[in-house]
Write a protein that holds these residues in place. Structure first.
Motif, PDB file in Angstrom:
ATOM      1  N   LEU A 175       3.056   5.547  -2.336  1.00 40.13           N
ATOM      2  CA  LEU A 175       1.859   4.770  -2.044  1.00 40.13           C
ATOM      3  C   LEU A 175       2.273   3.648  -1.096  1.00 40.13           C
ATOM      4  O   LEU A 175       3.085   2.816  -1.454  1.00 40.13           O
ATOM      5  CB  LEU A 175       1.282   4.167  -3.330  1.00 40.13           C
ATOM      6  CG  LEU A 175       1.250   5.093  -4.562  1.00 40.13           C
ATOM      7  CD1 LEU A 175       0.917   4.300  -5.815  1.00 40.13           C
ATOM      8  CD2 LEU A 175       0.237   6.208  -4.361  1.00 40.13           C
ATOM      9  N   THR A 176       1.741   3.662   0.128  1.00 43.45           N
ATOM     10  CA  THR A 176       2.079   2.602   1.080  1.00 43.45           C
ATOM     11  C   THR A 176       0.855   1.725   1.304  1.00 43.45           C
ATOM     12  O   THR A 176      -0.213   2.208   1.685  1.00 43.45           O
ATOM     13  CB  THR A 176       2.549   3.194   2.421  1.00 43.45           C
ATOM     14  OG1 THR A 176       3.639   4.080   2.169  1.00 43.45           O
ATOM     15  CG2 THR A 176       3.016   2.096   3.363  1.00 43.45           C
ATOM     16  N   PHE A 177       1.028   0.435   1.054  1.00 43.41           N
ATOM     17  CA  PHE A 177      -0.047  -0.543   1.179  1.00 43.41           C
ATOM     18  C   PHE A 177       0.026  -1.198   2.547  1.00 43.41           C
ATOM     19  O   PHE A 177       1.116  -1.484   3.052  1.00 43.41           O
ATOM     20  CB  PHE A 177       0.132  -1.582   0.074  1.00 43.41           C
ATOM     21  CG  PHE A 177      -0.781  -2.770   0.138  1.00 43.41           C
ATOM     22  CD1 PHE A 177      -2.116  -2.664  -0.234  1.00 43.41           C
ATOM     23  CD2 PHE A 177      -0.287  -4.009   0.530  1.00 43.41           C
ATOM     24  CE1 PHE A 177      -2.950  -3.780  -0.199  1.00 43.41           C
ATOM     25  CE2 PHE A 177      -1.117  -5.125   0.560  1.00 43.41           C
ATOM     26  CZ  PHE A 177      -2.447  -5.003   0.200  1.00 43.41           C
ATOM     27  N   GLY A 178      -1.107  -1.411   3.187  1.00 41.98           N
ATOM     28  CA  GLY A 178      -1.104  -2.086   4.474  1.00 41.98           C
ATOM     29  C   GLY A 178      -2.515  -2.183   5.023  1.00 41.98           C
ATOM     30  O   GLY A 178      -3.480  -1.778   4.360  1.00 41.98           O
ATOM     31  N   SER A 185       4.388   6.365 -13.276  1.00 45.63           N
ATOM     32  CA  SER A 185       4.613   4.912 -13.338  1.00 45.63           C
ATOM     33  C   SER A 185       3.357   4.162 -12.890  1.00 45.63           C
ATOM     34  O   SER A 185       3.056   3.073 -13.381  1.00 45.63           O
ATOM     35  CB  SER A 185       5.775   4.511 -12.431  1.00 45.63           C
ATOM     36  OG  SER A 185       6.968   5.089 -12.872  1.00 45.63           O
ATOM     37  N   VAL A 188       0.844   0.526  -6.727  1.00 47.04           N
ATOM     38  CA  VAL A 188       1.659   0.597  -5.510  1.00 47.04           C
ATOM     39  C   VAL A 188       3.016  -0.059  -5.758  1.00 47.04           C
ATOM     40  O   VAL A 188       4.066   0.488  -5.414  1.00 47.04           O
ATOM     41  CB  VAL A 188       0.950  -0.092  -4.326  1.00 47.04           C
ATOM     42  CG1 VAL A 188       1.904  -0.293  -3.156  1.00 47.04           C
ATOM     43  CG2 VAL A 188      -0.252   0.722  -3.872  1.00 47.04           C
ATOM     44  N   GLU A 189       2.969  -1.221  -6.391  1.00 51.51           N
ATOM     45  CA  GLU A 189       4.208  -1.944  -6.635  1.00 51.51           C
ATOM     46  C   GLU A 189       5.118  -1.176  -7.588  1.00 51.51           C
ATOM     47  O   GLU A 189       6.338  -1.259  -7.490  1.00 51.51           O
ATOM     48  CB  GLU A 189       3.877  -3.321  -7.220  1.00 51.51           C
ATOM     49  CG  GLU A 189       4.859  -4.388  -6.834  1.00 51.51           C
ATOM     50  CD  GLU A 189       4.291  -5.768  -7.088  1.00 51.51           C
ATOM     51  OE1 GLU A 189       3.817  -6.379  -6.115  1.00 51.51           O
ATOM     52  OE2 GLU A 189       4.296  -6.224  -8.249  1.00 51.51           O
ATOM     53  N   ALA A 190       4.514  -0.405  -8.502  1.00 50.08           N
ATOM     54  CA  ALA A 190       5.312   0.290  -9.514  1.00 50.08           C
ATOM     55  C   ALA A 190       5.925   1.581  -8.988  1.00 50.08           C
ATOM     56  O   ALA A 190       6.904   2.071  -9.546  1.00 50.08           O
ATOM     57  CB  ALA A 190       4.448   0.610 -10.730  1.00 50.08           C
ATOM     58  N   CYS A 191       5.374   2.133  -7.935  1.00 47.25           N
ATOM     59  CA  CYS A 191       5.795   3.473  -7.495  1.00 47.25           C
ATOM     60  C   CYS A 191       7.245   3.471  -7.005  1.00 47.25           C
ATOM     61  O   CYS A 191       7.577   2.790  -6.041  1.00 47.25           O
ATOM     62  CB  CYS A 191       4.885   3.977  -6.385  1.00 47.25           C
ATOM     63  SG  CYS A 191       5.378   5.596  -5.745  1.00 47.25           S
ATOM     64  N   PRO A 192       8.138   4.218  -7.666  1.00 47.90           N
ATOM     65  CA  PRO A 192       9.543   4.212  -7.262  1.00 47.90           C
ATOM     66  C   PRO A 192       9.784   4.912  -5.930  1.00 47.90           C
ATOM     67  O   PRO A 192      10.752   4.626  -5.239  1.00 47.90           O
ATOM     68  CB  PRO A 192      10.238   4.988  -8.389  1.00 47.90           C
ATOM     69  CG  PRO A 192       9.179   5.889  -8.930  1.00 47.90           C
ATOM     70  CD  PRO A 192       7.893   5.122  -8.804  1.00 47.90           C
ATOM     71  N   GLN A 193       8.899   5.811  -5.570  1.00 48.55           N
ATOM     72  CA  GLN A 193       9.110   6.658  -4.397  1.00 48.55           C
ATOM     73  C   GLN A 193       8.427   6.108  -3.147  1.00 48.55           C
ATOM     74  O   GLN A 193       8.466   6.729  -2.093  1.00 48.55           O
ATOM     75  CB  GLN A 193       8.547   8.057  -4.677  1.00 48.55           C
ATOM     76  CG  GLN A 193       9.397   8.895  -5.616  1.00 48.55           C
ATOM     77  CD  GLN A 193      10.615   9.436  -4.887  1.00 48.55           C
ATOM     78  OE1 GLN A 193      11.690   8.849  -4.949  1.00 48.55           O
ATOM     79  NE2 GLN A 193      10.450  10.540  -4.189  1.00 48.55           N
ATOM     80  N   GLU A 194       7.740   5.022  -3.282  1.00 49.41           N
ATOM     81  CA  GLU A 194       6.884   4.512  -2.220  1.00 49.41           C
ATOM     82  C   GLU A 194       5.992   5.636  -1.683  1.00 49.41           C
ATOM     83  O   GLU A 194       5.799   5.778  -0.474  1.00 49.41           O
ATOM     84  CB  GLU A 194       7.698   3.866  -1.088  1.00 49.41           C
ATOM     85  CG  GLU A 194       7.047   2.598  -0.576  1.00 49.41           C
ATOM     86  CD  GLU A 194       7.930   1.787   0.363  1.00 49.41           C
ATOM     87  OE1 GLU A 194       7.769   1.941   1.580  1.00 49.41           O
ATOM     88  OE2 GLU A 194       8.770   0.999  -0.133  1.00 49.41           O
ATOM     89  N   ALA A 243       0.902   3.942 -15.743  1.00 50.20           N
ATOM     90  CA  ALA A 243       1.340   2.952 -16.733  1.00 50.20           C
ATOM     91  C   ALA A 243       1.078   1.538 -16.220  1.00 50.20           C
ATOM     92  O   ALA A 243       0.633   0.659 -16.963  1.00 50.20           O
ATOM     93  CB  ALA A 243       2.822   3.141 -17.044  1.00 50.20           C
ATOM     94  N   ALA A 244       1.335   1.327 -14.926  1.00 48.02           N
ATOM     95  CA  ALA A 244       1.151  -0.006 -14.348  1.00 48.02           C
ATOM     96  C   ALA A 244      -0.323  -0.386 -14.350  1.00 48.02           C
ATOM     97  O   ALA A 244      -0.683  -1.534 -14.631  1.00 48.02           O
ATOM     98  CB  ALA A 244       1.701  -0.032 -12.926  1.00 48.02           C
TER      99      ALA A 244
END
Ligand code: SF4
Ligand code: SF4
Lengths: 178, 301
Positions: free
Chosen positions: B199-202, B56, B191-197, B59-60
């Protein structure tokens, strides 16, 4: 058979708090829990999921803690949680969205997570992550469906995003190599 | 006699001492002391134990960056049969690894790691690159001369080149969605697209704490290391893994010193002459022809 009610996510909190009042009154767990929940967080790329809550209550043998941690007043499943939540009280809300934020990366949320000095839960997954990680892990373990589209079919926009279906690239020789 | 204040004496002495100290130390140490990354910069923590290889994120990225149509749909898993690299048409790719240590295959998303002290930046002699305070390593394509020095300098083999225009090849790589998202405080599209989180943004410094907490809170789940916390001086994108990092394609021999120092010393000085040779040649040629034209004009008038 009871008629399944469809409750949008936003309405979930209210309904579940009713359930908890019943629980406090000594009634069966999940007595007033919704039978079905509509999950439409990713509705632009995927069709909404009609989550069969009732069936999952049966599958977990009415142990709400399998998914709801300590919030329903039951003993949490993960050993790690027992340090603080060994004898939990039912929480004000058991709705996923009330702890797992829809907008996990909003600047205000990120700040709140790290600004409070003694906060323990600073690594809470967002709502989408919470569903997928919980649902998928269990589905994998139990041999339930795990393919993306086995739970939610893609919309036309989704197909366009993935360059799939009607939007699939024309087959080229040596397509996999470039 | 001019009165010398103690303060100015002290200053002069200090400055001299520092300069002498720097001159005496190896170049790598000098670079490390110079910059440790912007304190408020953002990053992403990639957790390999969460990634399911759904692509995902790819694709994003394709949609967000208006990249060309892929060869295969983004839900096609046959791409995992080979180890892919980032290209000018795909700024991020997910690879699959069957490892002896894990029962399930592991997936690893790669993209520019947005180094604290980027080798691409320090090796670029036209200064096309910039590390923004938000943490992104971005570049100005109008300045890039396509010499490919950064491609050689990057320890992660990230920058790729677009050859669609033969006369103006230009670098292409992940920019952390800087233009459309990061500069407004929003996470990148992947990051926003990842269903599993996965990828954690911070904030980078928060993510480092978070990473160590995850390791501590889940005994046996992770290798006790955050890849990118210290590698090559630290990177904005960092990784957690359940298996030793070299089993999932990471270079574990990069060391903790930024590439900046040695790149500066040899890449920009010696091979630069070689890499810019075509550009120099074109430049000389243009100059020569222009002069010729001018001479011709003079003759005519
Ligand atoms: S990963 Fe490579 S391209 Fe990205 S900032 Fe570091 S050196 Fe530059
Ligand atoms: S979107 Fe997330 S889970 Fe899917 S492949 Fe990318 S990083 Fe992995």
């Amino acid at each position: 058979m009871k008629k399944a009610r469809k409750i949008p996510l936003s309405g979930l909190a209210a309904v579940l708090s009713l359930g908890l009042m019943a629980l406090a009154g000594g009634q069966a767990v999940g007595f007033d829990a919704p039978e079905e929940v509509t999950l439409d967080q990713m509705a632009d790329l995927y069709e909404p999921v009609e989550f069969d809550h009732a069936a999952h209550i049966e599958l977990t043998e009415e142990n709400c803690a399998v998914c709801h941690h300590h919030t329903t007043g039951e003993t949490p499943v993960q050993a790690r949680c027992l340090h603080c939540h060994a004898t939990p009280q039912p929480a004000e809300s058991v709705a996923c969205a009330d702890c797992h934020p829809q907008n996990r990366y909003a600047a205000s949320y990120l700040r709140a997570m790290t600004a409070a000095p003694y906060r323990y839960h600073t690594d809470i997954v967002g709502l989408k992550g919470a569903y997928h990680r919980l649902c998928l892990a269990c589905h994998q373990e139990e041999g339930a469906p795990t393919g993306c589209q086995e739970c939610h079919a893609r919309t036309e926009r989704g197909d366009r995003r993935f360059h799939a279906g009607a939007y699939a690239p024309a087959q080229r020789p040596q397509a996999a190599h470039h | 006699m001019k009165k010398v204040s103690r303060r100015s004496l002290l200053k002069a002495g200090l400055a001299g001492g520092v300069a002498a100290g720097l001159a005496g130390r190896p170049a790598s140490a000098r670079a490390t002391a110079s910059f440790g990354g912007y304190p408020e910069s953002m990053g992403v923590l990639v957790d390999l134990t969460r990634c399911i290889g759904c692509r995902s994120c790819e694709a994003a990225c394709n949609a967000e960056q208006h990249l060309p149509e892929p060869d295969l749909p983004f839900d096609d898993t046959s791409v995992f049969e080979e180890k892919r690299r980032t290209t000018e048409r795909a700024y991020t790719v997910v690879n699959r690894y069957e490892t002896p240590a894990a029962e399930h295959p592991l997936y690893r998303k790669i993209q520019c790691n947005h180094c604290n002290e980027p080798a691409c930046l320090s090796s670029c002699f036209v200064n096309a690159y910039r590390k923004t305070p938000e943490g992104a390593v971005i570049y100005d394509p109008t300045v890039c001369v396509g010499c490919r020095t950064c491609m050689v300098a990057c320890p992660f083999y990230v920058p790729a080149y677009a050859y669609s225009s033969a006369t103006n090849p230009v670098i292409k790589k992940c920019i952390f969605c800087y233009d459309t998202r990061l500069r407004y405080g929003r996470p990148p599209a992947c990051v926003e697209a990842c269903p599993q989180e996965a990828l954690t943004f911070g904030r980078r410094q928060d993510l480092i704490k978070m990473g160590h907490e995850r390791i501590r809170n889940h005994p046996g789940r992770y290798v006790d290391h955050i890849y990118g916390e210290t590698e090559v001086g630290g990177t904005a994108w960092m990784y957690l893994s359940s298996v030793p990092f070299d089993q999932v394609g990471f270079d574990t021999d990069l060391g903790t010193a930024p590439i900046i120092s040695y790149v500066k010393e040899f890449l920009t000085i010696v091979p630069m002459v070689l890499t810019i040779w075509p550009a120099l040649f074109v430049g000389f040629h243009l100059l020569a022809t222009r002069k010729e034209n001018a001479r011709d004009k003079e003759k005519k008038s």
